[in-house]
Design an enzyme around this catalytic site. Structure first.
Site, short mmCIF file in Angstrom:
data_model
loop_
_atom_site.label_atom_id
_atom_site.label_comp_id
_atom_site.label_asym_id
_atom_site.label_seq_id
_atom_site.Cartn_x
_atom_site.Cartn_y
_atom_site.Cartn_z
CG ASP A 100 58.20 57.79 71.33
OD1 ASP A 100 58.36 57.72 72.57
OD2 ASP A 100 59.13 57.97 70.54
CG ASP A 273 59.25 51.64 66.86
OD1 ASP A 273 59.33 52.71 66.23
OD2 ASP A 273 59.88 51.44 67.93
CB CYS A 311 56.72 38.42 47.75
SG CYS A 311 55.58 39.55 48.59
CB CYS A 313 52.48 41.36 48.58
SG CYS A 313 53.58 42.21 47.43
CB CYS A 316 55.05 40.15 44.38
SG CYS A 316 56.41 41.00 45.23
CG HIS A 342 57.37 44.21 48.24
ND1 HIS A 342 57.15 42.87 48.03
CD2 HIS A 342 58.69 44.34 48.56
CE1 HIS A 342 58.28 42.20 48.21
NE2 HIS A 342 59.23 43.07 48.53
#
Length: 396
Positions: A100, A273, A311, A313, A316, A342
């Site tokens: 940015d 974003d 989930c 991940c 989890c 997560h």
């Protein structure tokens, strides 16, 4: 500065590979890889995504992240970045980086800046030093950083700015965009313009039309996701999108909630974003397939289930809600680390589902599911959106 490519020498590195209604699947080719759109970019304002290592980001599916040129130029300073050979090596990240320009700091640091048609003078909130940021200097800074996608310097007005103020900011944004394009970027870097216009649909359309006549690699929708009503966000975004070219990527700055993303994807947005998932995580909020939950609530003290039963991940698979609740209760840093991991994993899998739903013709069905999940749990769209922007620090 040598090694720059004139605007008429750049060829498009974006392609739409499939379209379903206004939503589209695309690919953007950068110097650090090709990524699929629609895509969500986590925010690393200070050359790091808070509480995440670069290798962890890559492991869970990040392909491009965002850093802020103004903040990094002030601290640690461009001399330090040059010493490392660029931002990628500085933060040990071999994926894409979008920077940015510093334009949003004109809004977020309004008590520390003075704007003119030539540029903006910032007084550092850190040490009182001054920086006169011009469109040309913004391009030079981002060239030194070596980012893959460079944003023009723009003037972002407040969402409640008057018509006269919004018009002035929009005209200045157009003039600065032209100066950025004329100054150019390093060969291999992509240069995106930013459409402004405040809360006024006619200015939004005019800004998008004006910028579309210039040879930019992509176009962003700026000045939204600042706490305005959700329907206003969609209306003004749609007005902007309707005037943007179909063969260039469209980037909504600062949109990060699942509801916001899927609604805007349906309108034809390709890139997003936000600090939304990471900021929520640090405050104990988890994004799940059943909506957003506050893991700090006492109801989870003895809950042996994972954060999200759907989930896969690492968090989890390995930890219970009870354990993460305990970490937050004791003020342990690991709490935010686990929940950040997560939440970002959730967002990347969510974007995979969005892309698949476009291909399968199920985007409308998924859009309704997301709306039901987040509204049924008391999370109306306006509330989600308002909590998703960066408290006047970085996001549009």
């Amino acid at each position: 500065m040598s090694g720059r490519a004139p605007s008429n020498a750049r060829e498009s590195r974006f392609e739409v590979v499939y379209q379903n209604g206004a939503a589209r699947l695309g690919r953007i080719k950068t110097s650090h890889g090709t990524f699929e759109t629609p895509i969500f970019m986590p925010v690393g304002t200070n050359a790091n995504v808070k509480l995440m290592r670069s290798d962890e980001l890559k492991k869970i599916g990040a392909t491009i992240i965002l850093a802020n040129a103004y903040h990094v130029a002030v601290r640690p300073g461009l001399d330090v970045i040059e010493l490392h050979g660029g931002l990628h090596r500085f933060m040990s990240w071999d994926g894409g980086i979008l920077t940015d320009s510093g334009g949003f700091q004109m809004f977020s640091l309004k008590n520390f800046r003075k704007v003119s048609d030539d540029g903006v003078t910032f007084v550092s909130p850190y040490d009182g030093s001054k920086l006169f940021l011009t469109p040309e200097l913004s391009m030079d800074i981002q060239t030194i950083l070596g980012s893959d996608i460079v944003m023009v310097l723009d003037h972002c007005p407040a969402i409640d700015a008057s018509y006269t103020e919004a018009l002035e900011a929009t005209k200045r944004t157009h003039a600065w965009a032209k100066r950025c394009l004329r100054h150019g970027v390093r060969e291999g870097q992509l240069l995106f313009a930013i459409a402004q216009g405040g809360a006024f649909e006619d200015l939004r359309r005019a800004s998008a039309r004006h910028l579309s006549q210039m040879d930019f690699d992509g176009f962003a929708i700026g000045g939204l996701s600042l706490g305005e009503p959700f329907e206003m966000t969609l209306q003004l975004a749609h007005a902007t999108i309707s005037e943007l070219p179909e063969d260039k990527p469209r980037y909504f700055m600062g949109g990060g909630s699942p509801r916001t993303i899927i609604e805007l994807v349906s309108l034809g947005v390709d890139m997003f974003d936000s600090v939304y998932p990471t900021r929520l995580a640090r405050h104990g909020a988890a994004l799940t397939s059943e909506g957003r939950i506050n893991i700090k609530s006492s109801r989870y003290r003895k809950d042996l289930s994972p954060i999200d039963s759907r989930c896969d991940c690492l968090v989890c698979k390995s930890y219970t809600r009870s354990y993460v609740h305990h970490l937050f209760n004791r003020g342990e840093t690991l709490a935010g680390m686990l929940l950040t991991y997560h939440n970002l994993h959730f967002m990347f899998r969510f974007m995979e589902r969005v892309r698949k739903s476009i291909m399968d013709g199920r985007l409308e069905e998924m859009r309704k599911e997301v709306a039901e999940v987040y509204e049924e749990r008391g999370e109306n769209a306006a509330g989600v959106l308002a909590s998703g922007h960066d408290s006047l620090r970085r996001h549009r």
